[in-house]
Write an enzyme that holds these catalytic residues in place. Sequence first.
Site, mmCIF file in Angstrom:
data_model
loop_
_atom_site.group_PDB
_atom_site.id
_atom_site.type_symbol
_atom_site.label_atom_id
_atom_site.label_comp_id
_atom_site.label_asym_id
_atom_site.label_seq_id
_atom_site.Cartn_x
_atom_site.Cartn_y
_atom_site.Cartn_z
ATOM 1 N N HIS A 24 85.580 99.553 21.589
ATOM 2 C CA HIS A 24 87.041 99.658 21.765
ATOM 3 C C HIS A 24 87.451 101.126 21.657
ATOM 4 O O HIS A 24 88.222 101.490 20.770
ATOM 5 C CB HIS A 24 87.790 98.854 20.690
ATOM 6 N N HIS A 80 86.799 85.594 29.289
ATOM 7 C CA HIS A 80 87.631 86.697 28.774
ATOM 8 C C HIS A 80 87.576 87.858 29.755
ATOM 9 O O HIS A 80 86.496 88.197 30.262
ATOM 10 C CB HIS A 80 87.053 87.098 27.404
ATOM 11 N N GLU A 82 88.213 91.074 29.225
ATOM 12 C CA GLU A 82 87.910 92.418 28.713
ATOM 13 C C GLU A 82 86.609 92.945 29.353
ATOM 14 O O GLU A 82 85.650 92.185 29.538
ATOM 15 C CB GLU A 82 87.818 92.394 27.175
ATOM 16 N N ASP A 84 83.957 94.439 28.560
ATOM 17 C CA ASP A 84 82.620 94.225 28.002
ATOM 18 C C ASP A 84 82.042 92.880 28.438
ATOM 19 O O ASP A 84 80.828 92.653 28.329
ATOM 20 C CB ASP A 84 82.603 94.369 26.471
ATOM 21 N N HIS A 146 90.806 87.244 21.309
ATOM 22 C CA HIS A 146 91.847 88.091 20.740
ATOM 23 C C HIS A 146 92.739 88.718 21.802
ATOM 24 O O HIS A 146 93.522 89.623 21.495
ATOM 25 C CB HIS A 146 91.205 89.201 19.883
ATOM 26 N N ASP A 165 84.326 86.037 22.162
ATOM 27 C CA ASP A 165 84.359 86.989 21.039
ATOM 28 C C ASP A 165 84.335 86.301 19.667
ATOM 29 O O ASP A 165 83.823 86.867 18.695
ATOM 30 C CB ASP A 165 85.620 87.854 21.116
ATOM 31 N N TYR A 193 83.486 92.437 12.137
ATOM 32 C CA TYR A 193 84.095 92.152 13.438
ATOM 33 C C TYR A 193 85.459 91.482 13.231
ATOM 34 O O TYR A 193 86.460 91.864 13.840
ATOM 35 C CB TYR A 193 83.178 91.231 14.259
ATOM 36 N N HIS A 226 78.860 88.236 21.593
ATOM 37 C CA HIS A 226 78.279 89.440 20.983
ATOM 38 C C HIS A 226 77.318 89.027 19.868
ATOM 39 O O HIS A 226 77.662 88.176 19.036
ATOM 40 C CB HIS A 226 79.355 90.325 20.341
#
Length: 397
Positions: A24, A80, A82, A84, A146, A165, A193, A226
């Site tokens: 991030h 998701h 995002e 990553d 999130h 996540d 995390y 992750h």
Amino acid sequence: MKAIPIAKDIWWVGAIDWNAKHFHGHTFTTKRGTTYNAYLIIDEKITLIDTAYAPFTEEMFERIKTVVPVEKIDTIIANHVEPDHSGALPALLKLCPKAKVYGTARCGQGLYRYYHQKIDFQEVKTGDRLSLGKRTLQFIEIPMIHWPDSMMTYLVEDQILFSNDAFGQHYATSQRFDDEVPQEALMEETAKYYANILWPFSHLIAQRLEEIEKMKIPIKMIATAHGLSWRKDPAKIIAAYKRWSSNATEPKIVVVYETMWGSTAKMAEKIVEGIADAGVPYELFDIAESDRTEAITEMFGAKGYIVGSSNHDSGILPNMTAFMEFLKGLHPKNRIGCAFGSYGWSGVAIQSLQSTLAASGVEIVQPALSVQYAPDETQLKQCYEYGKKFAELVKKN
Ligand code: FEO
């Protein structure tokens, strides 16, 4: 690099980022690196759940190819948006132009805004199902865990929850499962995390966990996006998330400060002496020399926060300013705190440090303590008493 089987005809095909030091941007220190987990399901539909961060596209393709040609993938689940998890999607769609992508409505919008290309996208909602042939996927929206677009995907027949996540950790390892690594390191990274990324969404996490519980879906494995997946005892990490999302604290104090010429450091040392004599455990961080991710993780379970800084110009020192800004974003609830520091000719900044702590959601329980230039013996005694009194309040709360 090979695919790793996690169940019959289900493979981990993600990437291991051994060298990741930050996540991030620079908001999260990943001292153990991280992984971007993607999962391949071989059925009538050849399905990929999530992808990887773009620089790891080739690693993901290489693993997929050990099971099936990448071009055979016809179904992609985007849990998701995002980068990553979606970064490899444009390259994947070049190889599989006819593949259909499934995700929440917000995920569809987000993918377009990230990659500016037309995607054959199918919106899904909680409860929607998709047959892959012998197997069935069921989708569960988890907005704000999130990001607004986030969802989980449940593989009905195998009882695997692809949780994205949630329940994950930044932990690079050749192992894939919770029972294959030291438990202390695993829980440390999982808590880190949660504290640094998920903490502000705790009230929503508590709600989503309740919703999932009401669905009464048996969960044999939680396959995260992750780090390690949970197969030995998925209930253990669900219970930990329940506890963490309740904002429960322990009688412990974290003191975080920054010092210019050592006066604020001397104050901090006396304050923690008082805390120790009151019998309350504490952690002490000089934030200019410490890792913010670690400090936040310690604060996550602690009841009491004491923040300190030397006055600098009309404010506080820059590392402490950045720390307070980060803490404010986490919205700690159910905590008490106070502030201290040294100054040259105006102690206003120490008051404003205390106000910033209050603005983050912490209840201020004693006035700020400030000292001009350097503390003398009497003032050091005051620092000691300040810490001791605060520790007594932590014990009472
Ligand atoms: Fe791992 Fe929210 O991305």
